[in-house]
Scaffold this motif. Sequence first.
Motif, PDB file in Angstrom:
ATOM      1  N   GLU A  59      -3.755  24.233 -17.264  1.00  0.00           N
ATOM      2  CA  GLU A  59      -3.381  24.699 -15.929  1.00  0.00           C
ATOM      3  C   GLU A  59      -4.573  24.587 -14.976  1.00  0.00           C
ATOM      4  N   LEU A  60      -5.753  24.998 -15.444  1.00  0.00           N
ATOM      5  CA  LEU A  60      -6.946  24.925 -14.600  1.00  0.00           C
ATOM      6  C   LEU A  60      -7.199  23.487 -14.158  1.00  0.00           C
ATOM      7  N   LEU A  61      -7.212  22.549 -15.113  1.00  0.00           N
ATOM      8  CA  LEU A  61      -7.566  21.161 -14.794  1.00  0.00           C
ATOM      9  C   LEU A  61      -6.517  20.520 -13.880  1.00  0.00           C
ATOM     10  N   GLU A  62      -5.286  20.995 -13.979  1.00  0.00           N
ATOM     11  CA  GLU A  62      -4.250  20.474 -13.103  1.00  0.00           C
ATOM     12  C   GLU A  62      -4.525  20.845 -11.642  1.00  0.00           C
ATOM     13  N   HIS A  63      -4.963  22.084 -11.414  1.00  0.00           N
ATOM     14  CA  HIS A  63      -5.208  22.545 -10.053  1.00  0.00           C
ATOM     15  C   HIS A  63      -6.626  22.260  -9.592  1.00  0.00           C
ATOM     16  N   ASN A  64      -7.522  22.052 -10.522  1.00  0.00           N
ATOM     17  CA  ASN A  64      -8.940  21.907 -10.195  1.00  0.00           C
ATOM     18  C   ASN A  64      -9.544  20.921 -11.195  1.00  0.00           C
ATOM     19  N   PRO A  65      -9.395  19.617 -10.920  1.00  0.00           N
ATOM     20  CA  PRO A  65      -9.756  18.595 -11.919  1.00  0.00           C
ATOM     21  C   PRO A  65     -11.246  18.568 -12.269  1.00  0.00           C
ATOM     22  N   ASN A  66     -12.100  19.125 -11.426  1.00  0.00           N
ATOM     23  CA  ASN A  66     -13.530  19.098 -11.721  1.00  0.00           C
ATOM     24  C   ASN A  66     -14.116  20.505 -11.599  1.00  0.00           C
ATOM     25  N   PRO A  67     -13.732  21.395 -12.498  1.00  0.00           N
ATOM     26  CA  PRO A  67     -14.117  22.803 -12.336  1.00  0.00           C
ATOM     27  C   PRO A  67     -15.595  23.050 -12.644  1.00  0.00           C
ATOM     28  N   SER A  68     -16.141  24.069 -12.016  1.00  0.00           N
ATOM     29  CA  SER A  68     -17.491  24.530 -12.346  1.00  0.00           C
ATOM     30  C   SER A  68     -17.414  25.412 -13.594  1.00  0.00           C
ATOM     31  N   ARG A  69     -18.567  25.721 -14.154  1.00  0.00           N
ATOM     32  CA  ARG A  69     -18.616  26.625 -15.306  1.00  0.00           C
ATOM     33  C   ARG A  69     -17.966  27.971 -14.947  1.00  0.00           C
ATOM     34  N   HIS A  70     -18.271  28.444 -13.736  1.00  0.00           N
ATOM     35  CA  HIS A  70     -17.681  29.712 -13.294  1.00  0.00           C
ATOM     36  C   HIS A  70     -16.150  29.617 -13.245  1.00  0.00           C
ATOM     37  N   ASP A  71     -15.653  28.486 -12.722  1.00  0.00           N
ATOM     38  CA  ASP A  71     -14.192  28.310 -12.651  1.00  0.00           C
ATOM     39  C   ASP A  71     -13.570  28.371 -14.051  1.00  0.00           C
ATOM     40  N   VAL A  72     -14.233  27.708 -15.015  1.00  0.00           N
ATOM     41  CA  VAL A  72     -13.709  27.678 -16.380  1.00  0.00           C
ATOM     42  C   VAL A  72     -13.726  29.089 -16.964  1.00  0.00           C
TER      43      VAL A  72
ATOM     44  N   TYR B  57     -16.768  31.477 -27.245  1.00  0.00           N
ATOM     45  CA  TYR B  57     -16.368  30.836 -25.982  1.00  0.00           C
ATOM     46  C   TYR B  57     -17.177  29.592 -25.600  1.00  0.00           C
ATOM     47  N   GLU B  58     -18.457  29.547 -25.952  1.00  0.00           N
ATOM     48  CA  GLU B  58     -19.311  28.476 -25.434  1.00  0.00           C
ATOM     49  C   GLU B  58     -18.777  27.076 -25.803  1.00  0.00           C
ATOM     50  N   PRO B  59     -18.412  26.829 -27.071  1.00  0.00           N
ATOM     51  CA  PRO B  59     -17.881  25.491 -27.397  1.00  0.00           C
ATOM     52  C   PRO B  59     -16.548  25.185 -26.712  1.00  0.00           C
ATOM     53  N   ILE B  60     -15.818  26.257 -26.345  1.00  0.00           N
ATOM     54  CA  ILE B  60     -14.559  26.045 -25.610  1.00  0.00           C
ATOM     55  C   ILE B  60     -14.879  25.630 -24.180  1.00  0.00           C
ATOM     56  N   ILE B  61     -15.770  26.381 -23.555  1.00  0.00           N
ATOM     57  CA  ILE B  61     -16.126  26.106 -22.159  1.00  0.00           C
ATOM     58  C   ILE B  61     -16.713  24.698 -22.028  1.00  0.00           C
ATOM     59  N   GLU B  62     -17.581  24.328 -22.981  1.00  0.00           N
ATOM     60  CA  GLU B  62     -18.190  22.992 -22.930  1.00  0.00           C
ATOM     61  C   GLU B  62     -17.117  21.904 -23.000  1.00  0.00           C
ATOM     62  N   ALA B  63     -16.127  22.095 -23.858  1.00  0.00           N
ATOM     63  CA  ALA B  63     -15.067  21.089 -23.988  1.00  0.00           C
ATOM     64  C   ALA B  63     -14.260  20.972 -22.698  1.00  0.00           C
ATOM     65  N   VAL B  64     -13.974  22.103 -22.086  1.00  0.00           N
ATOM     66  CA  VAL B  64     -13.192  22.058 -20.837  1.00  0.00           C
ATOM     67  C   VAL B  64     -14.016  21.404 -19.736  1.00  0.00           C
ATOM     68  N   LEU B  65     -15.322  21.710 -19.693  1.00  0.00           N
ATOM     69  CA  LEU B  65     -16.182  21.085 -18.688  1.00  0.00           C
ATOM     70  C   LEU B  65     -16.227  19.565 -18.891  1.00  0.00           C
ATOM     71  N   SER B  66     -16.296  19.136 -20.152  1.00  0.00           N
ATOM     72  CA  SER B  66     -16.315  17.697 -20.423  1.00  0.00           C
ATOM     73  C   SER B  66     -15.012  17.046 -19.989  1.00  0.00           C
ATOM     74  N   ALA B  67     -13.890  17.731 -20.281  1.00  0.00           N
ATOM     75  CA  ALA B  67     -12.586  17.192 -19.889  1.00  0.00           C
ATOM     76  C   ALA B  67     -12.488  17.087 -18.376  1.00  0.00           C
ATOM     77  N   GLY B  68     -13.178  17.972 -17.687  1.00  0.00           N
ATOM     78  CA  GLY B  68     -13.145  17.976 -16.222  1.00  0.00           C
ATOM     79  C   GLY B  68     -14.195  17.065 -15.607  1.00  0.00           C
ATOM     80  N   GLY B  69     -14.866  16.265 -16.413  1.00  0.00           N
ATOM     81  CA  GLY B  69     -15.812  15.315 -15.840  1.00  0.00           C
ATOM     82  C   GLY B  69     -17.242  15.819 -15.858  1.00  0.00           C
ATOM     83  N   GLY B  70     -17.515  16.848 -16.633  1.00  0.00           N
ATOM     84  CA  GLY B  70     -18.902  17.268 -16.817  1.00  0.00           C
ATOM     85  C   GLY B  70     -19.265  18.539 -16.128  1.00  0.00           C
ATOM     86  N   GLY B  71     -18.480  18.898 -15.136  1.00  0.00           N
ATOM     87  CA  GLY B  71     -18.726  20.196 -14.514  1.00  0.00           C
ATOM     88  C   GLY B  71     -19.535  20.126 -13.243  1.00  0.00           C
ATOM     89  N   ALA B  72     -18.913  20.510 -12.161  1.00  0.00           N
ATOM     90  CA  ALA B  72     -19.626  20.613 -10.880  1.00  0.00           C
ATOM     91  C   ALA B  72     -20.212  22.012 -10.792  1.00  0.00           C
TER      92      ALA B  72
END
Lengths: 153, 294
Positions: free
Chosen positions: A110-123, A137-152
């Motif tokens: 849902e996050l990536l759908e509304h915000n394709p390049n989320p920041s760490r805070h957004d995640v 949580y850290e390995p989860i957050i890292e994976a989501v940041l990678s899926a979002g293009g690395g994280g702004a």
Amino acid sequence: MQLRTTVNGEDWTLDAAPADVLLDVLRERVGVKSPKIGCERGDCGSCTIIMDGRTVRSCLVLAVEADGHEITTVEGIGYDGLNELQSLMLGNNSFQCGFCAPAIVLAATELLEHNPNPSRHDVQEALAGNLCRCTGYEPIIEAVLSAGGGGAE
Amino acid sequence: MVIAHEFDYRRPASLEEAIGILSEYPGSARLLAGGTDLVAWLRDDVVAPDMLIDIKDVPGLGEITVDDGVLSIGSLVTFTELIESSLVREHAPLLVEMAETVASTGIRNRATMVGNICSAVPSCDTGPVLLVYDTTVYLAGPGGERSVDINDWFIGLRETALSDDEVVTRVDIKIRHHGGVYVKLMRYAGEDLAQAAVGVVVYPDDEYKVAFGAVAPTPFRSTRIEDALRGKSLDDALVADVVAMVDDETSPITDMRASAEYRTRMTEVMLERGLWEATERFAGTGTAYGVRLI
């Protein structure tokens, strides 16, 4: 009462009493087991499903409220094998026991759908309502940041 | 755990129909919007209605509009919709700052702002914010529409001015130039109910409004603190004077989330920071809305 709903692209017509909770009906009647029974009061997030494009707590939705609405669970988004987000989570050892995993995949989707390049805070905000007791949580957050293009930042 | 209590369920297609069903079940029907409180209460047997009236199909209750200097928020508007609304962000930014602290995304997608003030628990986040704005609640019942000033809305624990045969249709906020803050104390940075909360708004000519949450049976405004501030610019002595009133003005309890003393002391800190920050935001020099002060 009769209700018609779509679960992972499949049309279902179900009989449900007004007091039947959507989470139980999905697990026991539709046979979708990825939404988990956790706290049953909206705190832990493990019963998360996507309803009409938004994550909701299926433990706090009555089955009859789903009449006319479209439901997606993790079974519906990984139908043709793991998607990119799921592969990144797997590669990153995001989960151990896996109890929270389906819900976290949906929350991140849902996050990536509304915000394709989320920041760490957004995640962190998007996943704040999904408890994980294994990986911290850290390995989860890292994976989501990678899926979002690395994280702004 | 299943819901042990049986009840009927209807989903009316109009406001008139909803009010009609309410009249058929005097005192034994409950209105259902987001359900994030109600379904948990049904499960816990806190409420045991004979009839649940789902108002999500009632047209016209889901809108956010601005007309003639008034921001209107329909009773089906969710916290997520508040956060995503450019109208709310422009005219009532405290609602966005507040909504971002409510539970988690999965709850905010479903829970409505009006449902929050109808549940009327002491920690309800919406209370202190609507109290510091010029807010009117609109209700529809068998006799037509009536309005209730937000200052008359909260009556007691889970008790409001809403009668058994009425439906809240919308909340109106008069748009005025202002700066404000919503400061919420939680046990950790993710999702939590408020241990204590402070809402402050500064209007032109040094008019202040100050409200508190989770430190009394209902959210409430402190007119005593507001009177002490009225017409004055903030300075250290003035802030110290009103912070010293917090102890008398609040009546917190000790429970599993915080002790009464901790709530009081932290409310003092939050009021002090909140007053300064609201003043800065009024002047256009403060932090962006959403930056947390605690």
